[in-house]
Design an enzyme around this catalytic site. Structure first.
Site, PDB file in Angstrom:
ATOM      1  N   ASP A  95      51.473  43.331  54.893  1.00 30.84           N
ATOM      2  CA  ASP A  95      50.573  44.267  54.244  1.00 30.84           C
ATOM      3  C   ASP A  95      50.570  45.563  55.042  1.00 30.84           C
ATOM      4  O   ASP A  95      50.384  45.533  56.264  1.00 30.84           O
ATOM      5  CB  ASP A  95      49.171  43.634  54.220  1.00 30.84           C
ATOM      6  CG  ASP A  95      48.106  44.580  53.719  1.00 30.84           C
ATOM      7  OD1 ASP A  95      48.055  44.829  52.510  1.00 30.84           O
ATOM      8  OD2 ASP A  95      47.314  45.074  54.542  1.00 30.84           O
ATOM      9  N   ASP A  97      48.765  49.330  54.864  1.00 31.29           N
ATOM     10  CA  ASP A  97      47.750  50.070  54.145  1.00 31.29           C
ATOM     11  C   ASP A  97      47.639  51.498  54.688  1.00 31.29           C
ATOM     12  O   ASP A  97      47.707  51.699  55.901  1.00 31.29           O
ATOM     13  CB  ASP A  97      46.407  49.357  54.301  1.00 31.29           C
ATOM     14  CG  ASP A  97      45.444  49.787  53.231  1.00 31.29           C
ATOM     15  OD1 ASP A  97      45.474  49.173  52.148  1.00 31.29           O
ATOM     16  OD2 ASP A  97      44.689  50.749  53.460  1.00 31.29           O
ATOM     17  N   ASP A 268      49.540  44.881  58.934  1.00 31.69           N
ATOM     18  CA  ASP A 268      48.286  44.229  59.316  1.00 31.69           C
ATOM     19  C   ASP A 268      48.627  42.803  59.741  1.00 31.69           C
ATOM     20  O   ASP A 268      48.923  41.953  58.902  1.00 31.69           O
ATOM     21  CB  ASP A 268      47.339  44.244  58.115  1.00 31.69           C
ATOM     22  CG  ASP A 268      46.003  43.571  58.423  1.00 31.69           C
ATOM     23  OD1 ASP A 268      45.923  42.820  59.420  1.00 31.69           O
ATOM     24  OD2 ASP A 268      45.061  43.797  57.652  1.00 31.69           O
TER      25      ASP A 268
END
Ligand SMILES: [Zn+2]
Ligand SMILES: [Zn+2]
Length: 362
Positions: A95, A97, A268
């Protein structure tokens, strides 16, 4: 959230799933997955299971949930509690972001919001709301083209680590826009499926450059001959070569930090190491934005402010409490400060699903 806004959001999401159920990304081994969803105005419901795609899609139309999730893991008994499910394996997922990529533009577009009196303002949140004196203010992350582009750069770095350092084939990397401000990479590579959280953490730390120590001598790399350098070694050689004139005046520690900053992908790690998580399901709408979590075929040409806009463009009347400027579908909206506006459904959802306004007529 008021009742007319909830009704509007449920109606829009239901209409979307009814008309566009072909967009829903049905996972492999559907019967072995755990599903979950969050209804508008409600809490998370987990430990669900579906026998086939038709049953899953029918439930989406019936419930019109704000968010839909599916496990990356496969289980013997997906509906039982976690320790009784019988974990069989899980895809490796990354992930990235926009919020976690440090960019100078953030200082310009982060803002705060008071949920008691609905006042907002740009910049860092004050100690108390200047209007109602409430101390419970929310700091809101926003994004612009600059930070969305920086996020793409980190996706490319991740792909480079996976293919170059871990031997993952490009076809095995399924890249998705998250539906908000980031990207998820789902890795379809059997070698990682049984990996435990410790091994996943090692992969994540390597890609982030955590605890990396490099022997920083350009001479070394030349003498290892024939230009054979791999992984972080290769990245550090390239960096030092490109900054040749500056090298030598710097401390090793500082140079190492610069090499990491220039090359690491800020994934992450808590997402990658969690093997029991449920993830937003591909082809479903994000509950805070109304944007689609969608497959990205080419990261360079993907436009995160246009391509995932799938809801209708009919105008609805909205009272917007506060919002900085944003761009969707090639149109700039805002800034709004206690404004009543007529805007397309996709923009109305983008604001009201975050609780930044109320539907007046739709
Ligand atoms: Zn207030
Ligand atoms: Zn930005």
């Amino acid at each position: 959230m008021d009742e007319s806004t909830l009704t509007f959001l449920r109606r829009v999401y239901r209409g979307h799933y009814f008309q566009h159920h072909n967009l829903v990304g049905i996972p492999s081994q559907i019967q072995a997955r755990e599903f979950g969803y969050i209804p508008f105005g409600g809490g998370m419901i987990r430990h669900l299971s579906f026998k086939n795609p038709g049953e899953l899609v029918a439930e989406l139309v019936k419930q019109a949930p704000s968010s839909v999730y599916c496990s990356n893991a496969i289980y013997e008994r997906p509906t039982l509690q976690m320790d009784e499910k019988g974990w069989l394996g899980a895809e490796l997922i990354f992930d990235i972001d926009a919020d976690s990529i440090p960019t100078p533009c953030k200082a310009r577009h982060n803002w705060w919001y008071c949920s008691s009196c609905k006042k907002g303002g740009m910049g860092a949140k004050p100690a108390k709301c200047p209007k109602c004196r409430s101390p419970a203010l929310e700091q809101v992350q926003w994004s612009c083209r600059e930070c969305l582009n920086a996020t793409k750069e980190h996706v490319k770095r991740l792909t480079d680590f996976l293919t170059g350092d871990f031997g993952v084939s490009e076809q095995a990397i399924r890249l998705y826009f998250s539906g908000n401000r980031g990207y998820h990479a789902h890795i379809q590579d059997e070698r990682f499926e049984r990996a435990d959280p410790q091994m996943r953490a090692e992969v994540a730390n390597y890609i982030r450059g955590n605890g990396l120590s490099l022997r920083l001598s350009p001479q070394d790399s030349k003498t290892t001959g024939a230009g054979i350098s791999l992984g972080w070694r290769k990245r550090s050689d390239l960096f030092i070569t490109s900054k040749a004139s500056a090298y030598g005046k710097r401390q090793t520690q500082k140079l190492t930090e610069e090499i990491i900053t220039a090359n690491a992908a800020l994934i992450d790690e808590s997402v990658t190491t969690d093997i029991h998580r449920v993830f937003r399901m591909p082809g479903t709408l994000h509950g805070n934005s109304g944007l689609l979590k969608m497959r990205v075929e080419g990261i360079d040409s993907f436009d995160p402010q246009r391509d995932p806009v799938v809801l209708g463009g009919e105008k609805v009347k909205v009272h917007v409490d506060f919002s900085p400027e944003f761009s969707l579908n090639g149109i700039n909206f805002g800034p709004y400060d206690s404004s009543t506006v007529q805007i397309p459904i996709y923009a109305a959802v983008f604001l009201t699903a975050r609780g930044l306004g109320q539907i007046l007529a739709g």
